[in-house]
Design an enzyme around this catalytic site. Sequence first.
Site, mmCIF file in Angstrom:
data_model
loop_
_atom_site.group_PDB
_atom_site.id
_atom_site.type_symbol
_atom_site.label_atom_id
_atom_site.label_comp_id
_atom_site.label_asym_id
_atom_site.label_seq_id
_atom_site.Cartn_x
_atom_site.Cartn_y
_atom_site.Cartn_z
ATOM 1 N N GLU A 64 -1.222 13.286 9.083
ATOM 2 C CA GLU A 64 -2.405 14.156 9.056
ATOM 3 C C GLU A 64 -2.054 15.444 8.325
ATOM 4 O OE1 GLU A 64 -4.011 15.198 12.950
ATOM 5 O OE2 GLU A 64 -4.819 17.057 12.106
ATOM 6 N N THR A 102 -8.062 19.317 10.580
ATOM 7 C CA THR A 102 -8.771 20.593 10.575
ATOM 8 C C THR A 102 -9.998 20.515 9.669
ATOM 9 O OG1 THR A 102 -6.525 21.565 10.665
ATOM 10 C CG2 THR A 102 -8.366 23.084 10.739
ATOM 11 N N LYS A 124 -9.620 12.854 19.785
ATOM 12 C CA LYS A 124 -8.451 13.730 19.847
ATOM 13 C C LYS A 124 -8.648 14.673 21.035
ATOM 14 C CE LYS A 124 -6.476 17.604 17.223
ATOM 15 N NZ LYS A 124 -5.914 17.990 15.926
ATOM 16 N N ARG A 143 -5.260 23.788 6.151
ATOM 17 C CA ARG A 143 -5.036 25.172 6.561
ATOM 18 C C ARG A 143 -4.255 25.977 5.540
ATOM 19 N NH1 ARG A 143 -2.715 24.070 12.476
ATOM 20 N NH2 ARG A 143 -4.191 22.448 13.006
HETATM 21 C C1 3PG Z 1 -3.167 20.437 15.476
HETATM 22 O O1 3PG Z 1 -3.783 20.970 14.607
HETATM 23 O O2 3PG Z 1 -3.440 19.311 15.874
HETATM 24 C C2 3PG Z 1 -2.093 21.211 16.144
HETATM 25 O O3 3PG Z 1 -1.886 22.441 15.530
HETATM 26 C C3 3PG Z 1 -0.791 20.512 16.237
HETATM 27 O O4 3PG Z 1 -0.249 21.014 17.356
HETATM 28 P P1 3PG Z 1 1.287 21.355 17.495
HETATM 29 O O5 3PG Z 1 1.662 22.205 16.306
HETATM 30 O O6 3PG Z 1 1.378 22.112 18.786
HETATM 31 O O7 3PG Z 1 2.035 20.055 17.521
#
Ligand code: 3PG
Length: 208
Positions: free
Chosen positions: A40, A68, A128, A44
Amino acid sequence: MDIAAIAALAPVIPVLTIESRESAVPLARALVKGGLPVLEITLRTGVALEALRAIVAEVPEAVVGAGTVLNSAQLAEVQRAGARFVVSPGCTSTLAAEARRTGMPFLPGVQTVSEAMALAEQGFQLLKFFPADIAGGVGWLKAVSAPLAGLRFCPTGGIGADTAPAYLALANVACVGGSWVAPKAAVASGDWAAVERLAAAAASLKGR
Ligand code: 3PG
């Protein structure tokens, strides 16, 4: 492949926030080599779309999605860039409708039972759970397993190698997402062997 089939490919989906175009392909190769083919790429950073396109073109073994994704315009953009699936941290009815209209495999984010119910009503059965750790973690997933019996989740947010097994042991967890397999320092220094080792450890985590 639908989103359930994609989620079934590996126990962990690396969540990648890529800062430099140059790191995209070697990072993806290390993760795939370690046994994590589903990636994924979060929208960002300024290079996210370019990174996504590069991985799609140069790492055909990877199943690359975009994360995102907050609105329909971004959904169209990542689809054009070659994303095979889309992840959102939460969801709106517009975004859900657009995902259905385009047929793009979609993993919409939820944090509450009502949000999960609203998406289930629209036909989404794999969601999710975000941000998993601070929103109730394993306890939340256990508590909703009976009332939301038809739904499965990909918990993401605050999960690491130490806590992932407890999530993966749950019947309503299809896989987990997380950034721990691609630590910033390793990516910045190009330590692809370290990323591959973390990926291999994550890939060997057992679900049910
Ligand atoms: C996401 O966007 O799914 C999270 O930022 C990932 O979370 P983590 O960095 O705590 O693993």
